[in-house]
Design an enzyme around this catalytic site. Sequence first.
Site, PDB file in Angstrom:
ATOM      1  N   ASP A   1       0.848  -1.200   0.000  1.00 24.07           N
ATOM      2  CA  ASP A   1       0.000   0.000   0.000  1.00 24.07           C
ATOM      3  C   ASP A   1       0.878   1.242   0.000  1.00 24.07           C
ATOM      4  O   ASP A   1       1.599   1.510   0.956  1.00 24.07           O
ATOM      5  CB  ASP A   1      -0.887  -0.011   1.249  1.00 24.07           C
ATOM      6  CG  ASP A   1      -1.836   1.177   1.273  1.00 24.07           C
ATOM      7  OD1 ASP A   1      -3.029   0.973   1.008  1.00 24.07           O
ATOM      8  OD2 ASP A   1      -1.382   2.311   1.550  1.00 24.07           O
TER       9      ASP A   1
ATOM     10  N   TYR B   1       3.461   9.769  -0.792  1.00 25.00           N
ATOM     11  CA  TYR B   1       4.585   9.218  -0.019  1.00 25.00           C
ATOM     12  C   TYR B   1       5.907   9.378  -0.787  1.00 25.00           C
ATOM     13  O   TYR B   1       6.966   9.199  -0.222  1.00 25.00           O
ATOM     14  CB  TYR B   1       4.396   7.733   0.303  1.00 25.00           C
ATOM     15  CG  TYR B   1       3.113   7.345   0.992  1.00 25.00           C
ATOM     16  CD1 TYR B   1       2.294   8.283   1.612  1.00 25.00           C
ATOM     17  CD2 TYR B   1       2.724   6.006   1.050  1.00 25.00           C
ATOM     18  CE1 TYR B   1       1.117   7.891   2.243  1.00 25.00           C
ATOM     19  CE2 TYR B   1       1.559   5.616   1.680  1.00 25.00           C
ATOM     20  CZ  TYR B   1       0.750   6.558   2.263  1.00 25.00           C
ATOM     21  OH  TYR B   1      -0.409   6.162   2.874  1.00 25.00           O
TER      22      TYR B   1
ATOM     23  N   LYS C   1      -2.645   5.977  -4.267  1.00 27.63           N
ATOM     24  CA  LYS C   1      -3.683   6.971  -3.964  1.00 27.63           C
ATOM     25  C   LYS C   1      -3.430   8.266  -4.717  1.00 27.63           C
ATOM     26  O   LYS C   1      -2.277   8.687  -4.863  1.00 27.63           O
ATOM     27  CB  LYS C   1      -3.703   7.262  -2.452  1.00 27.63           C
ATOM     28  CG  LYS C   1      -3.693   5.983  -1.620  1.00 27.63           C
ATOM     29  CD  LYS C   1      -3.787   6.215  -0.138  1.00 27.63           C
ATOM     30  CE  LYS C   1      -3.490   4.927   0.625  1.00 27.63           C
ATOM     31  NZ  LYS C   1      -2.071   4.621   0.819  1.00 27.63           N
TER      32      LYS C   1
ATOM     33  N   HIS D   1      -7.092  10.197  -1.824  1.00 26.69           N
ATOM     34  CA  HIS D   1      -6.388  10.162  -0.544  1.00 26.69           C
ATOM     35  C   HIS D   1      -7.133  10.865   0.599  1.00 26.69           C
ATOM     36  O   HIS D   1      -7.131  10.391   1.722  1.00 26.69           O
ATOM     37  CB  HIS D   1      -4.981  10.752  -0.725  1.00 26.69           C
ATOM     38  CG  HIS D   1      -3.973  10.167   0.208  1.00 26.69           C
ATOM     39  ND1 HIS D   1      -2.663   9.965  -0.144  1.00 26.69           N
ATOM     40  CD2 HIS D   1      -4.083   9.728   1.491  1.00 26.69           C
ATOM     41  CE1 HIS D   1      -2.019   9.443   0.891  1.00 26.69           C
ATOM     42  NE2 HIS D   1      -2.851   9.283   1.884  1.00 26.69           N
TER      43      HIS D   1
END
Length: 276
Positions: free
Chosen positions: A47, A52, A77, A110
């Site tokens: 995930d 990120y 996301k 997100h």
Amino acid sequence: MLNYTTLTFNNGVTIPQFGLGVFRSEVGEETAQAVQWALEAGYRHIDTAMAYRNEQDVAEGIRRSGVAREEIFITTKCATGDIEKRQALDCFNRSLDNLKTDYVDLYLLHWPVPNYEEAYEVITRLYEEKKIRAIGVSNFQVHHLQNLERLGYLTPAANQIELHPAFQNREVKEYCGEKGIIVEAWSPLGGKDFLLLDHPVLNAIGKKYGKSAAQVIIRWHLQIGNVVIPKSVHQNRIIQNSEVFDFELADEDMAAIRALDTNKRAYWDPERFGTR
Ligand code: A2P
């Protein structure tokens, strides 16, 4: 191979109930190494997120592991900035490039930031074009989910929310259960600044089963039907976190963990996320 359990989305696609989260895994070697270790340990679900900034490292970890793409369930996301700026399509295409793949297993919005409705339409089209196997949302409150329903949109397959023993997010969890939306728990161990792993109740339960507090928490998530994606960048913890399919928490232990709910978030409130 681990004795993984899977859950089935409202569109028939299955997801391994357990996976590796890479939020706060550092960009570069740290993430690539964690992903490689996880896949070597039998994980088949990773995930990540555009936000990120480590999707490329996820791809590198997958490449090094030698595990075939089709055997791995990948979630990523759409970033909040791209939702707000109406760039969801561009964001998705950048994720495909980063991840060196031509499809995503689960694609989530997100956060419920302005213009999320339009972004949801965009990802619905990508789903219809079979570039995404299942679509969903993250950090959506009940009223956001009701809004999607009111607009006549496809029911999300999943809602990824903050959920751990100290914040059980019950209202959203129950609503998702009623609507057949799978709940994915982020920060499932309560996060790094939270002290759940030292909690006496969780450690006492762990002693009964010869398991750590982390394993007890992960097992609790599995037994309440959550998808659970603990993050670690340490090989021993990555392995330890996966060793949760050889025991079952008794009802009394499930009740004791349920009683740990403080109803206080450790992280951001979706109602205020992104507002200045
Ligand atoms: P690390 O990556 O250094 O192992 P969450 O997934 O709830 O956000 O929390 C993950 C945090 O807990 C991370 O900081 C991670 O740090 C740590 N962690 C993950 N697995 C374990 C474990 N089995 N025992 C102790 N700490 C863990």
